[in-house]
Design an enzyme around this catalytic site. Sequence first.
Site, mmCIF file in Angstrom:
data_model
loop_
_atom_site.group_PDB
_atom_site.id
_atom_site.type_symbol
_atom_site.label_atom_id
_atom_site.label_comp_id
_atom_site.label_asym_id
_atom_site.label_seq_id
_atom_site.Cartn_x
_atom_site.Cartn_y
_atom_site.Cartn_z
ATOM 1 N N TYR A 26 10.235 -36.560 -61.581
ATOM 2 C CA TYR A 26 10.896 -37.849 -61.388
ATOM 3 C C TYR A 26 11.555 -37.919 -60.013
ATOM 4 O O TYR A 26 11.381 -38.896 -59.270
ATOM 5 C CB TYR A 26 11.938 -38.070 -62.483
ATOM 6 C CG TYR A 26 12.729 -39.344 -62.306
ATOM 7 C CD1 TYR A 26 12.160 -40.584 -62.561
ATOM 8 C CD2 TYR A 26 14.060 -39.300 -61.879
ATOM 9 C CE1 TYR A 26 12.886 -41.752 -62.394
ATOM 10 C CE2 TYR A 26 14.800 -40.460 -61.708
ATOM 11 C CZ TYR A 26 14.213 -41.685 -61.974
ATOM 12 O OH TYR A 26 14.939 -42.844 -61.808
ATOM 13 N N SER B 63 16.630 -44.283 -56.797
ATOM 14 C CA SER B 63 17.490 -43.591 -57.751
ATOM 15 C C SER B 63 18.285 -42.541 -57.001
ATOM 16 O O SER B 63 17.862 -42.074 -55.929
ATOM 17 C CB SER B 63 16.644 -42.904 -58.830
ATOM 18 O OG SER B 63 17.424 -42.023 -59.617
#
Length: 261
Positions: free
Chosen positions: A172, A159
């Site tokens: 995250y 990501s």
Amino acid sequence: MTHTDTNPSTTTPDVGTPPVGPRKVVLVTGASSGIGEGIARRLSAQGHHVVLAARRTDRLDAVVDELRRAGHSAQAHALDVTDRDAFERVVASVVDERGRIDVLVANAGVMLLSRLDALLVDQWDQMLDVNVRGLLHGIAATLPRFTSLGSGHVITIASVGAHEVVPTSAVYSATKYAAWALTEGLRQESAPGIRVTTISPGVVESELAQHITDPHAAEAMTAYRAASIPADAIARAVAFAIDQPADVDVNEIVVRPTRQR
């Protein structure tokens, strides 16, 4: 921040020219929807044999049935990537059935954003289990096969959260940085013939943000996700990395909307 297990286009993409080299056996985790499904659709349409793995078997079966009716080669396996033994069984089954496994696309992931002071500790654990341990389980299951074969390819879907931290993304982003670091370490340690790629998506059309339970984080995502790209944009990057000649290793790709800065 974005990642996987989401709603993709339900149509098989127009893939253009076939892949470079022979058809490969590709295992895609988190393939029941979103980026994972998009990757499976594109690679199977290009002529690879794709093994779609995820927890939602009803969705997997529907996608595989559609791909097979279109003349593509695909199969489904139920898999919770947090279960190391289950991951090993799936890989062993694929090798038994197909004689080999050539590519692991480690795509399964969750994005449960919140401020640290919200203390959503169970969600922290879930992200660590899926995004980090799930990747390690995939490496543990496939790397010995790749080493024995003298070739193989691990593709991690990380990501842009691996490269930036914003309020609500601390855990995250930490898991995605860990995924990036693990994949880079694998690249440096792997024997010649084994290729390693990290692909970091930006905002991709998905249902992923719908799983965020923290109200502040959910509200922030509304503006952040105003510009997005389809799952097939990431699938094209995966196909590009796979289709390179054996002596070319595409190490890292960041793909995000033009409007995402």
